[in-house]
Design a protein around this motif. Structure first.
Motif, short mmCIF file in Angstrom:
data_model
loop_
_atom_site.label_atom_id
_atom_site.label_comp_id
_atom_site.label_asym_id
_atom_site.label_seq_id
_atom_site.Cartn_x
_atom_site.Cartn_y
_atom_site.Cartn_z
N ARG A 43 38.44 48.36 51.40
CA ARG A 43 39.23 48.53 50.20
C ARG A 43 40.44 47.61 50.25
O ARG A 43 40.86 47.18 51.31
CB ARG A 43 39.69 49.99 50.05
CG ARG A 43 38.55 50.96 49.81
CD ARG A 43 39.07 52.37 49.61
NE ARG A 43 37.99 53.30 49.34
CZ ARG A 43 37.49 53.53 48.15
NH1 ARG A 43 37.97 52.88 47.11
NH2 ARG A 43 36.51 54.38 47.97
N MET A 44 40.99 47.35 49.08
CA MET A 44 42.18 46.53 49.01
C MET A 44 43.34 47.24 49.69
O MET A 44 43.57 48.42 49.47
CB MET A 44 42.54 46.25 47.55
CG MET A 44 43.75 45.36 47.37
SD MET A 44 44.04 44.96 45.64
CE MET A 44 44.34 46.57 44.95
N PRO B 277 48.01 39.97 48.79
CA PRO B 277 47.45 41.10 49.55
C PRO B 277 47.64 40.88 51.05
O PRO B 277 47.88 39.76 51.50
CB PRO B 277 45.97 41.08 49.17
CG PRO B 277 45.69 39.64 48.86
CD PRO B 277 46.95 39.10 48.24
N ASP C 251 41.01 39.99 50.34
CA ASP C 251 41.27 40.89 49.21
C ASP C 251 41.54 40.13 47.92
O ASP C 251 41.47 40.72 46.83
CB ASP C 251 42.47 41.80 49.52
CG ASP C 251 42.09 42.95 50.44
OD1 ASP C 251 40.87 43.20 50.57
OD2 ASP C 251 42.98 43.59 51.02
N TYR C 252 41.85 38.83 48.00
CA TYR C 252 42.03 38.05 46.78
C TYR C 252 40.77 38.12 45.91
O TYR C 252 40.83 38.28 44.70
CB TYR C 252 42.32 36.59 47.12
CG TYR C 252 43.77 36.30 47.45
CD1 TYR C 252 44.76 36.45 46.48
CD2 TYR C 252 44.14 35.86 48.71
CE1 TYR C 252 46.09 36.18 46.77
CE2 TYR C 252 45.47 35.59 49.02
CZ TYR C 252 46.44 35.74 48.04
OH TYR C 252 47.75 35.47 48.34
N ARG D 247 38.59 40.39 45.75
CA ARG D 247 38.18 41.73 45.36
C ARG D 247 38.80 42.15 44.03
O ARG D 247 38.40 43.14 43.44
CB ARG D 247 38.56 42.74 46.45
CG ARG D 247 37.84 42.51 47.76
CD ARG D 247 38.14 43.62 48.76
NE ARG D 247 37.77 44.92 48.25
CZ ARG D 247 36.52 45.38 48.23
NH1 ARG D 247 35.54 44.62 48.64
NH2 ARG D 247 36.27 46.59 47.76
N TRP D 248 39.79 41.38 43.55
CA TRP D 248 40.41 41.73 42.28
C TRP D 248 39.50 41.30 41.13
O TRP D 248 39.14 40.14 41.00
CB TRP D 248 41.77 41.06 42.14
CG TRP D 248 42.80 41.72 43.01
CD1 TRP D 248 42.83 43.01 43.41
CD2 TRP D 248 43.94 41.10 43.60
NE1 TRP D 248 43.92 43.25 44.21
CE2 TRP D 248 44.62 42.10 44.34
CE3 TRP D 248 44.46 39.81 43.57
CZ2 TRP D 248 45.79 41.84 45.04
CZ3 TRP D 248 45.63 39.55 44.27
CH2 TRP D 248 46.28 40.56 44.99
N CYS E 189 43.12 41.54 36.10
CA CYS E 189 44.55 41.27 36.29
C CYS E 189 45.22 41.25 34.92
O CYS E 189 44.65 40.73 33.94
CB CYS E 189 44.74 39.93 37.00
SG CYS E 189 46.49 39.48 37.27
N CYS F 178 46.05 36.94 41.30
CA CYS F 178 46.63 37.69 40.19
C CYS F 178 48.11 37.33 40.07
O CYS F 178 48.93 37.75 40.89
CB CYS F 178 46.46 39.19 40.40
SG CYS F 178 47.08 40.19 39.03
N ASP G 291 40.81 46.33 41.80
CA ASP G 291 39.78 45.76 42.67
C ASP G 291 38.42 46.37 42.36
O ASP G 291 38.27 47.23 41.49
CB ASP G 291 40.16 45.92 44.14
CG ASP G 291 40.00 47.35 44.64
OD1 ASP G 291 39.70 48.24 43.83
OD2 ASP G 291 40.16 47.57 45.85
N SER G 292 37.39 45.90 43.07
CA SER G 292 36.01 46.31 42.80
C SER G 292 35.75 47.76 43.16
O SER G 292 34.72 48.32 42.79
CB SER G 292 35.04 45.40 43.57
OG SER G 292 35.35 45.40 44.95
N SER H 152 43.88 50.30 42.08
CA SER H 152 44.83 49.45 41.37
C SER H 152 46.15 49.32 42.12
O SER H 152 46.48 50.13 42.99
CB SER H 152 45.10 50.01 39.97
OG SER H 152 45.68 51.29 40.05
#
Length: 259
Positions: A65-66, A92, A97-98, A100-101, A104, A137, A156-157, A161
């Motif tokens: 997870r983010m 992040p 994690d970039y 995974r967004w 935005c 983002c 994120d996926s 948020s």
């Protein structure tokens, strides 16, 4: 027969390796659910296949997870010159994690604007806002004329948020075009001082021969009756230098006057 079993197990082992490295998370989540349902429906005493046992072994893998540790670049408070621009974006804790967004947006003045495309949003008829890029983002803002707070939001996926606030203060610098200074010829040197302003980022001083000196003040030996210096000042958030001309005039002292 032994070689055939090893060959069949290699894709599953590869799948486990990918899962531990944080890749194909979406696929692993589905496999985890299917494996759990299959094992729960097995009749007592029934031996599951080797493939199912191997897939079930990924149940212990945590879903990536983010990270909650998201910061903002360059800072949550900025000061820029009236009419200038700025950029800011979320950082992040983990580089992966970039990607995974999946969504935005930015909220300013009570209105929300999507940053999922390259669309340019115009605010108050003057300020232009567009996304930083397709992966990060963030926002690129041009021609901002008033102080305002901005809220960057990312999703994120995993439907997690994050929101970060950026407060931007806009100021009008005290620009001075010309400064006329008179000094006595009893002085052997003179210190040129650029206009004092806490909002300036840096200064440089140019003499009449266009020699450049870094800094907001510089002492010169007096070998002239008049001299012209130029202060080049760059204010925070501005892209171009502002120039102030400093004219220095040497005034004859009374003791040199003969009657």
């Amino acid at each position: 027969m032994q070689r055939r079993k090893e060959a069949r197990s290699k894709p599953i082992i590869r799948l486990l390796d990918l899962g531990r490295s944080g890749q194909i998370i979406g696929v692993l989540v589905v496999i985890r659910k299917l494996a759990r349902n299959y094992l729960e429906k097995q009749a007592p005493g029934t031996m599951p296949s080797v493939g199912v046992l191997l897939i079930a072994s990924v149940l212990w893998l945590p879903a990536a997870r983010m990270s909650d540790d998201v910061s903002i670049f360059p800072a949550d408070r900025l000061t820029i010159v009236d009419g200038a621009g700025f950029l800011t974006y979320l950082i992040p804790a983990k580089v992966e994690d970039y990607n995974r967004w999946i969504h935005c947006s930015v909220t300013v003045g009570g209105s929300s604007y999507s940053l999922d495309s390259d669309q340019i949003h115009v605010i108050d008829g003057l300020t232009r806002v567009q996304r930083f890029n397709a992966t990060v983002c963030g926002i690129r803002v041009q021609k901002l004329y008033k102080s305002v707070s901005w809220v960057l939001s990312a999703l994120d996926s995993d439907s997690k948020s994050v929101e970060k606030n950026v407060s931007v203060e806009v100021f009008t610098p005290k620009k001075v075009d010309v400064m006329n200074v008179t000094i006595s010829d009893t002085s052997r040197s003179y210190t040129v001082n650029c206009p004092d302003d806490t909002s300036r980022r840096y200064c440089r001083i140019l003499d009449e021969d266009d020699n450049s000196y870094d800094g907001c003040s510089k002492s010169f030996d007096i070998t002239w009756d008049t001299a012209r210096f130029r202060c080049r000042i760059l204010y925070w958030g501005d892209m171009d230098e502002t120039e102030t001309v400093v004219n220095v005039i040497v005034e004859k002292s009374m003791r040199d006057v003969t009657w």
